[in-house]
Motif scaffolding. Structure first.
Motif, PDB file in Angstrom:
ATOM      1  N   LYS A 133      14.895 -18.794   0.192  1.00  0.00           N
ATOM      2  CA  LYS A 133      15.363 -17.760  -0.744  1.00  0.00           C
ATOM      3  C   LYS A 133      16.527 -16.982  -0.120  1.00  0.00           C
ATOM      4  O   LYS A 133      17.531 -16.723  -0.777  1.00  0.00           O
ATOM      5  N   ALA A 134      16.411 -16.670   1.158  1.00  0.00           N
ATOM      6  CA  ALA A 134      17.475 -15.904   1.831  1.00  0.00           C
ATOM      7  C   ALA A 134      18.770 -16.707   1.871  1.00  0.00           C
ATOM      8  O   ALA A 134      19.847 -16.187   1.577  1.00  0.00           O
ATOM      9  N   VAL A 135      18.656 -17.997   2.179  1.00  0.00           N
ATOM     10  CA  VAL A 135      19.860 -18.851   2.219  1.00  0.00           C
ATOM     11  C   VAL A 135      20.511 -18.920   0.838  1.00  0.00           C
ATOM     12  O   VAL A 135      21.733 -18.954   0.704  1.00  0.00           O
ATOM     13  N   ASN A 136      19.699 -18.847  -0.206  1.00  0.00           N
ATOM     14  CA  ASN A 136      20.229 -18.893  -1.575  1.00  0.00           C
ATOM     15  C   ASN A 136      20.560 -17.507  -2.114  1.00  0.00           C
ATOM     16  O   ASN A 136      20.674 -17.297  -3.324  1.00  0.00           O
ATOM     17  N   GLY A 137      20.663 -16.553  -1.186  1.00  0.00           N
ATOM     18  CA  GLY A 137      21.205 -15.243  -1.537  1.00  0.00           C
ATOM     19  C   GLY A 137      20.218 -14.256  -2.126  1.00  0.00           C
ATOM     20  O   GLY A 137      20.605 -13.163  -2.558  1.00  0.00           O
ATOM     21  N   GLU A 138      18.933 -14.589  -2.143  1.00  0.00           N
ATOM     22  CA  GLU A 138      17.948 -13.646  -2.701  1.00  0.00           C
ATOM     23  C   GLU A 138      17.664 -12.531  -1.701  1.00  0.00           C
ATOM     24  O   GLU A 138      17.624 -12.774  -0.499  1.00  0.00           O
ATOM     25  N   THR A 139      17.462 -11.323  -2.206  1.00  0.00           N
ATOM     26  CA  THR A 139      17.058 -10.197  -1.342  1.00  0.00           C
ATOM     27  C   THR A 139      15.535 -10.182  -1.275  1.00  0.00           C
ATOM     28  O   THR A 139      14.880 -10.324  -2.317  1.00  0.00           O
ATOM     29  N   LEU A 140      14.995 -10.041  -0.068  1.00  0.00           N
ATOM     30  CA  LEU A 140      13.543 -10.150   0.120  1.00  0.00           C
ATOM     31  C   LEU A 140      12.950  -8.814   0.551  1.00  0.00           C
ATOM     32  O   LEU A 140      13.653  -7.997   1.158  1.00  0.00           O
ATOM     33  N   PRO A 141      11.655  -8.577   0.291  1.00  0.00           N
ATOM     34  CA  PRO A 141      11.006  -7.385   0.842  1.00  0.00           C
ATOM     35  C   PRO A 141      11.055  -7.469   2.366  1.00  0.00           C
ATOM     36  O   PRO A 141      11.008  -8.572   2.918  1.00  0.00           O
ATOM     37  N   LYS A 142      11.183  -6.334   3.051  1.00  0.00           N
ATOM     38  CA  LYS A 142      11.373  -6.382   4.508  1.00  0.00           C
ATOM     39  C   LYS A 142      10.113  -6.783   5.261  1.00  0.00           C
ATOM     40  O   LYS A 142      10.178  -7.214   6.413  1.00  0.00           O
ATOM     41  N   TRP A 143       8.944  -6.632   4.609  1.00  0.00           N
ATOM     42  CA  TRP A 143       7.710  -7.038   5.270  1.00  0.00           C
ATOM     43  C   TRP A 143       6.752  -7.645   4.255  1.00  0.00           C
ATOM     44  O   TRP A 143       6.540  -7.075   3.191  1.00  0.00           O
ATOM     45  N   VAL A 144       6.197  -8.802   4.564  1.00  0.00           N
ATOM     46  CA  VAL A 144       5.173  -9.434   3.727  1.00  0.00           C
ATOM     47  C   VAL A 144       3.922  -9.554   4.585  1.00  0.00           C
ATOM     48  O   VAL A 144       3.798 -10.476   5.387  1.00  0.00           O
ATOM     49  N   PRO A 145       2.997  -8.556   4.489  1.00  0.00           N
ATOM     50  CA  PRO A 145       1.809  -8.599   5.344  1.00  0.00           C
ATOM     51  C   PRO A 145       0.835  -9.716   4.935  1.00  0.00           C
ATOM     52  O   PRO A 145       0.716 -10.046   3.761  1.00  0.00           O
ATOM     53  N   SER A 146       0.155 -10.300   5.926  1.00  0.00           N
ATOM     54  CA  SER A 146      -0.811 -11.371   5.651  1.00  0.00           C
ATOM     55  C   SER A 146      -2.128 -10.764   5.164  1.00  0.00           C
ATOM     56  O   SER A 146      -2.472  -9.650   5.532  1.00  0.00           O
ATOM     57  N   LEU A 147      -2.866 -11.523   4.351  1.00  0.00           N
ATOM     58  CA  LEU A 147      -4.188 -11.080   3.873  1.00  0.00           C
ATOM     59  C   LEU A 147      -5.229 -11.589   4.852  1.00  0.00           C
ATOM     60  O   LEU A 147      -5.238 -12.776   5.172  1.00  0.00           O
ATOM     61  N   GLU A 148      -6.103 -10.687   5.354  1.00  0.00           N
ATOM     62  CA  GLU A 148      -7.039 -11.070   6.417  1.00  0.00           C
ATOM     63  C   GLU A 148      -8.408 -10.429   6.234  1.00  0.00           C
ATOM     64  O   GLU A 148      -8.523  -9.401   5.584  1.00  0.00           O
ATOM     65  N   SER A 149      -9.435 -11.051   6.854  1.00  0.00           N
ATOM     66  CA  SER A 149     -10.816 -10.575   6.706  1.00  0.00           C
ATOM     67  C   SER A 149     -11.420 -10.179   8.050  1.00  0.00           C
ATOM     68  O   SER A 149     -10.748 -10.182   9.070  1.00  0.00           O
ATOM     69  N   VAL A 150     -12.730  -9.859   7.991  1.00  0.00           N
ATOM     70  CA  VAL A 150     -13.529  -9.605   9.195  1.00  0.00           C
ATOM     71  C   VAL A 150     -14.756 -10.517   9.095  1.00  0.00           C
ATOM     72  O   VAL A 150     -15.308 -10.682   7.995  1.00  0.00           O
ATOM     73  N   PHE A 151     -15.160 -11.139  10.214  1.00  0.00           N
ATOM     74  CA  PHE A 151     -16.303 -12.058  10.199  1.00  0.00           C
ATOM     75  C   PHE A 151     -17.401 -11.579  11.141  1.00  0.00           C
ATOM     76  O   PHE A 151     -17.105 -10.981  12.184  1.00  0.00           O
ATOM     77  N   TYR A 152     -18.645 -11.843  10.740  1.00  0.00           N
ATOM     78  CA  TYR A 152     -19.819 -11.367  11.484  1.00  0.00           C
ATOM     79  C   TYR A 152     -20.687 -12.549  11.909  1.00  0.00           C
ATOM     80  O   TYR A 152     -20.638 -13.619  11.289  1.00  0.00           O
ATOM     81  N   GLN A 153     -21.539 -12.290  12.932  1.00  0.00           N
ATOM     82  CA  GLN A 153     -22.426 -13.357  13.426  1.00  0.00           C
ATOM     83  C   GLN A 153     -23.188 -14.008  12.267  1.00  0.00           C
ATOM     84  O   GLN A 153     -23.281 -15.221  12.167  1.00  0.00           O
TER      85      GLN A 153
END
Ligand code: GYE
Length: 347
Positions: free
Chosen positions: A315-335
């Protein structure tokens, strides 16, 4: 520069002249050639090429600068980029900096000088020290995309950053440690830290300290073990030699946590029972340790970032402006979930 751009350019030119021909001849698709209602102007012929010159994955050459190959998370991150590049037909130039910042900086400059490279993707070893080379990349018209770790540089010097909210991971770890130490008379926690200067280490530590006060946790010891199991064991042994009044271990990644498990066992203590253990990443090794009863809780950090990062690069190479940060979606795991969850884990 992308291989087929010259071909596409030439093709576009032919198209433009064809279009012009069409229009002038009242050809089949005047609407398509609306602009050519009037005599085809230089602008029109110039405009035509850019529309057709949309870069595709097959046109894309990426210079990728990895931190090194320290542990399961990094191996999964590297595989994500290599495998996805193959699937998409991206020309990937992969550089392993062997955990040396100077190697990353020189590789960065090599990719700036490499005409074939359209986009530089960086997993920064340390957060500071990038302004100069980023400015050189901007001056050379190179697009830069950050993956995995944020850096302390002006946002206008890179297209976007795709990676985890490390501070939130640290907060989650503190909240979980409070739950594990609920009712405990003292709440002394030792911290095994990632490589000094990295945003992952800085932010996880910051996030943990933001929330630990909610239940009166004290960090009695904190030291880097460079994301490494052997170093994690050595540092934990030193902590235990100094004092056994430890109720919890906050290991900033799974490997260092697994090292601490070994040290606790050799000191005659039962990991996850006598001393609570929380790690970050959620690699298979951490799930196996939870199933074995050696680790209590794991905060996920997603290494499989390549599809999102390559999409952003294109997208950047094709001139699109992007959000400055795309945070990942993450969880917490238990025993309690580890046995059922492990079969679905891919790293
Ligand atoms: O937690 C650790 C790796 O940058 C998020 O680096 C990454 C960290 C990860 O060495 O295992």
């Amino acid at each position: 520069m992308t291989r087929s751009k010259s071909i596409v350019g030439a093709l576009a030119l032919i198209m433009a002249s064809l279009l012009a021909a069409c229009s002038s001849s009242g050809g089949a698709t005047p609407s398509a050639a609306a602009p050519s209602e009037a005599a085809p102007t230089a602008a029109a012929s110039e405009a035509a090429p850019s529309a057709a010159a949309e870069t595709t994955y097959a046109d894309l050459t990426v210079g990728f600068i990895q931190t090194g190959s320290e542990g399961g998370w990094r191996a999964a991150n590297t595989a994500s980029f290599k495998d996805t590049a193959t699937q998409l037909g991206i020309n990937l130039k992969f550089y392993d900096a062997q955990n040396k910042l100077e190697n990353q900086l020189s590789a960065f400059r090599n990719f700036i000088a490499d005409d074939e490279v359209d986009v530089i993707i960086l997993a920064a070893l340390e957060a500071a020290g990038w302004d100069q080379v980023l400015q050189e990349a901007a001056d050379a018209g190179k697009i830069v995309v950050l993956e995995d770790r944020r850096i302390d540089a002006p946002e206008d010097l890179y297209a976007t950053y795709i990676g985890s909210d490390f501070t939130e991971e640290g907060r989650k770890a503190a909240v979980e440690m409070c739950t594990l130490l609920d009712g405990s008379a003292s709440k002394n926690v030792v911290e095994l830290v990632g490589n000094v200067g990295s945003s992952a280490a800085i932010d996880r530590g910051k996030g943990f300290r933001e929330k630990m006060g909610d239940c009166g946790i004290t960090i009695t010891k904190s030291q880097t073990a460079n994301w490494d199991a052997t170093e994690g064991k050595t540092v934990m042994q030193a902590f235990l030699q100094d004092s056994k009044d430890i109720q919890g271990v906050f290991a900033q990644n799974d490997e260092m946590g697994l090292g601490a498990v070994q040290a606790l066992k050799e000191a005659g203590l039962k990991p996850a029972t006598d001393v609570k253990i929380i790690t970050v990443d959620a690699t298979k090794g951490a799930f196996e340790a939870m199933i074995a009863g050696d680790i209590n809780t794991v905060v996920e950090c997603n290494p499989l970032l390549a599809p999102q990062v390559y999409e952003a690069a294109l997208k950047a190479v094709n001139g699109e402006t992007l959000p400055k940060w795309v945070p990942s979606l993450e969880s917490v795991f238990y025993q309690k979930d580890a046995e059922t969850t492990l079969p679905d884990r891919t790293y």
